[in-house]
Design an enzyme around this catalytic site. Structure first.
Site, PDB file in Angstrom:
ATOM      1  N   ARG A   1      12.970  -9.739  27.863  1.00 23.19           N
ATOM      2  CA  ARG A   1      13.425  -8.219  28.108  1.00 23.19           C
ATOM      3  C   ARG A   1      12.958  -7.469  29.724  1.00 23.19           C
ATOM      4  O   ARG A   1      11.936  -8.314  30.304  1.00 23.19           O
ATOM      5  CB  ARG A   1      12.207  -7.650  27.044  1.00 23.19           C
ATOM      6  CG  ARG A   1      12.304  -6.607  27.426  1.00 23.19           C
ATOM      7  CD  ARG A   1      11.504  -5.658  25.471  1.00 23.19           C
ATOM      8  NE  ARG A   1      12.547  -5.122  24.414  1.00 23.19           N
ATOM      9  CZ  ARG A   1      12.426  -5.450  23.953  1.00 23.19           C
ATOM     10  NH1 ARG A   1      11.292  -3.405  23.162  1.00 23.19           N
ATOM     11  NH2 ARG A   1      13.291  -5.249  22.571  1.00 23.19           N
TER      12      ARG A   1
ATOM     13  N   ARG B   1      17.249  -8.371  12.239  1.00 20.20           N
ATOM     14  CA  ARG B   1      17.412  -8.443  13.769  1.00 20.20           C
ATOM     15  C   ARG B   1      16.879 -10.217  13.581  1.00 20.20           C
ATOM     16  O   ARG B   1      17.642 -11.082  14.282  1.00 20.20           O
ATOM     17  CB  ARG B   1      16.101  -8.167  14.604  1.00 20.20           C
ATOM     18  CG  ARG B   1      15.834  -6.440  15.066  1.00 20.20           C
ATOM     19  CD  ARG B   1      17.093  -6.652  15.583  1.00 20.20           C
ATOM     20  NE  ARG B   1      17.177  -7.257  17.341  1.00 20.20           N
ATOM     21  CZ  ARG B   1      16.219  -6.874  17.638  1.00 20.20           C
ATOM     22  NH1 ARG B   1      15.931  -5.532  18.035  1.00 20.20           N
ATOM     23  NH2 ARG B   1      16.764  -7.509  19.302  1.00 20.20           N
TER      24      ARG B   1
ATOM     25  N   ASP C   1      17.582   7.282  18.650  1.00 17.80           N
ATOM     26  CA  ASP C   1      16.568   6.142  18.955  1.00 17.80           C
ATOM     27  C   ASP C   1      15.822   7.472  20.011  1.00 17.80           C
ATOM     28  O   ASP C   1      15.851   8.627  19.826  1.00 17.80           O
ATOM     29  CB  ASP C   1      17.471   5.381  20.199  1.00 17.80           C
ATOM     30  CG  ASP C   1      16.390   4.243  21.114  1.00 17.80           C
ATOM     31  OD1 ASP C   1      14.985   4.246  19.850  1.00 17.80           O
ATOM     32  OD2 ASP C   1      16.996   3.887  21.991  1.00 17.80           O
TER      33      ASP C   1
ATOM     34  N   CYS D   1      16.694   2.016  15.486  1.00 23.01           N
ATOM     35  CA  CYS D   1      16.566   0.518  15.637  1.00 23.01           C
ATOM     36  C   CYS D   1      14.876   0.193  15.630  1.00 23.01           C
ATOM     37  O   CYS D   1      14.511  -0.893  16.008  1.00 23.01           O
ATOM     38  CB  CYS D   1      16.797   0.389  17.677  1.00 23.01           C
ATOM     39  SG  CYS D   1      15.813   1.230  18.929  1.00 23.01           S
TER      40      CYS D   1
ATOM     41  N   GLN E   1      20.574  -5.812  19.275  1.00 23.49           N
ATOM     42  CA  GLN E   1      20.556  -4.676  18.597  1.00 23.49           C
ATOM     43  C   GLN E   1      20.705  -4.720  17.817  1.00 23.49           C
ATOM     44  O   GLN E   1      21.575  -4.432  16.917  1.00 23.49           O
ATOM     45  CB  GLN E   1      18.975  -4.261  19.066  1.00 23.49           C
ATOM     46  CG  GLN E   1      19.149  -2.768  18.009  1.00 23.49           C
ATOM     47  CD  GLN E   1      17.822  -2.813  17.055  1.00 23.49           C
ATOM     48  OE1 GLN E   1      16.350  -3.216  17.514  1.00 23.49           O
ATOM     49  NE2 GLN E   1      18.225  -2.396  15.887  1.00 23.49           N
TER      50      GLN E   1
ATOM     51  N   HIS F   1      21.517  -3.022  24.796  1.00 22.81           N
ATOM     52  CA  HIS F   1      20.134  -3.419  24.246  1.00 22.81           C
ATOM     53  C   HIS F   1      21.282  -4.626  22.804  1.00 22.81           C
ATOM     54  O   HIS F   1      21.523  -4.367  21.954  1.00 22.81           O
ATOM     55  CB  HIS F   1      18.777  -2.935  22.805  1.00 22.81           C
ATOM     56  CG  HIS F   1      17.652  -3.524  22.395  1.00 22.81           C
ATOM     57  ND1 HIS F   1      17.842  -4.189  22.530  1.00 22.81           N
ATOM     58  CD2 HIS F   1      17.271  -2.616  21.489  1.00 22.81           C
ATOM     59  CE1 HIS F   1      16.727  -4.772  22.019  1.00 22.81           C
ATOM     60  NE2 HIS F   1      17.005  -3.741  20.996  1.00 22.81           N
TER      61      HIS F   1
HETATM   62  N1  NVA Z   1      16.181   2.883  23.876  1.00 24.09           N
HETATM   63  C1  NVA Z   1      14.788   2.061  23.946  1.00 24.09           C
HETATM   64  C2  NVA Z   1      15.247   1.081  22.458  1.00 24.09           C
HETATM   65  C3  NVA Z   1      13.298   0.395  21.863  1.00 24.09           C
HETATM   66  C4  NVA Z   1      13.695  -1.067  21.048  1.00 24.09           C
HETATM   67  C5  NVA Z   1      13.875   1.827  25.111  1.00 24.09           C
HETATM   68  O1  NVA Z   1      14.417   1.300  25.899  1.00 24.09           O
HETATM   69  O2  NVA Z   1      12.658   1.849  24.912  1.00 24.09           O
HETATM   70  N1   CP Z   2      14.149  -2.265  18.066  1.00 24.53           N
HETATM   71  C1   CP Z   2      13.406  -2.701  18.972  1.00 24.53           C
HETATM   72  O1   CP Z   2      13.949  -3.802  20.158  1.00 24.53           O
HETATM   73  O2   CP Z   2      12.613  -3.303  18.799  1.00 24.53           O
HETATM   74  P1   CP Z   2      10.980  -3.455  20.026  1.00 24.53           P
HETATM   75  O3   CP Z   2      10.598  -3.020  20.762  1.00 24.53           O
HETATM   76  O4   CP Z   2       9.797  -3.588  18.583  1.00 24.53           O
HETATM   77  O5   CP Z   2      11.785  -5.411  20.226  1.00 24.53           O
END
Ligand code: NVA
Ligand code: CP
Length: 300
Positions: A100, A286, A218, A258, A130, A127
């Protein structure tokens, strides 16, 4: 050759469909296997996570493997050791990297310099894990993707861009409504259209939701953009998925998010907790999709 999973378009179309079917079968059968026995996966996370971290850790365990969790704060990455060096070293210890990070180029650098598979556990651009599991959440209810209109209401962010990629492989219609200035990247959109995706971009949330079977949203400020929260809240006024907006949707429409969610911003409390919300199944899925992705990467 090693399989990296940096974007949905790294998976050939037929295999992407098989992943969704396989993940559903794994869910139905509470799947366990020893496919990762003797293997160690390194989870390298530069951003916070609840779902992705835990569902990967649990799925690695269900497949007989072991994991090591690391962050820049507790590794030499935080003291500027280059990613390419990190990739080469970790490849000597482990069999996979789940990452990540911020820029997609970080994933590409790790994949290019390491000799082990790299999985995108969220980047600023995409992502994919997801959205693959969101496809499972839809498929288990309505398996005929070609009959569906799916809408996106909100930021043209990593999630939106992964939905655009998904529309290349899966035959639903995708309509995205984003405020002006928050569009997804043109190259991502144009590539998807060139590859035959049925994608339409608008600035009108009602147009996106009109007749839609599934509505996605989101957060307005993704990780890394928290300092823009106040200005984004102004720009995104009118983009809340609430009961009023859902009047335009199909009568059986369902809502996905998500998570984590900001109730009262991109989604109302009523919708989040209401009968149209399928966010908890979505979060559960997930786990099942991670197992299918790991099996796809590691099976002979
Ligand atoms: N778009 C959000 C998704 C979190 C799972 C982010 O990148 O923070
Ligand atoms: N949806 C998602 O990726 O959640 P987290 O940021 O908790 O991993």
């Amino acid at each position: 050759m090693k399989k990296d999973f940096l974007s949905i378009l790294d998976v050939p179309r037929e295999q992407a469909h098989n992943l969704v079917k396989r993940a559903l079968w794994m869910k139905m059968n509470d799947f366990r296997s020893g496919i990762l026995q003797g293997k160690t996966m390194i989870l390298l996370f530069e951003k916070a996570s609840t779902r992705t971290k835990v569902s990967f850790e649990v799925s690695i365990n269900h497949l007989g493997g072991h994991h090591v969790f690391m962050t820049p704060a507790d590794s030499q990455l935080g003291r500027s050791e280059p990613l390419r060096d990190t990739a080469r070293v970790l490849s000597r210890y482990a069999q996979g990297l789940v990452v990540r990070t911020y820029g997609q180029e970080n994933l590409e650098e790790l994949a290019a310099h390491g000799s082990i598979p790299v999985i995108n556990a969220l980047s600023d651009e995409f992502h994919p894990c997801q959205v693959m599991s969101d496809l499972l959440t839809i498929y288990e209810r309505t398996p005929r993707f070609e009959e569906l209109k799916i809408s996106w209401v909100g930021d043209g962010n990593n999630m939106a861009q992964s939905w655009i990629n998904a529309a290349v492989h899966f035959p639903f219609r995708l309509t995205l409504a984003v405020p002006r200035g928050f569009e997804p990247r043109k190259d991502v959109l144009n590539r998807a259209k060139d590859l035959g995706a049925r994608v339409h971009l608008t600035h009108d949330p009602r147009e996106a939701v009109d007749g839609a079977n599934y509505i996605n949203t989101d957060v307005w400020a993704s990780m890394g953009h928290e300092h823009e929260q106040a200005s984004r809240a102004r720009a995104f006024a009118g983009f809340c998925v609430n009961d009023e907006l859902l009047k335009w949707a199909h009568s059986d429409a369902r809502v996905l998010h998500c998570l984590p969610a900001h109730r009262g911003e991109e989604i109302s409390e009523e919708v989040m907790e209401g009968e149209r919300s399928i966010v908890w199944d979505q979060a559960e899925n997930r786990l099942h999709m991670q197992k299918a992705v790991l099996e796809w990467i590691y099976k002979e």
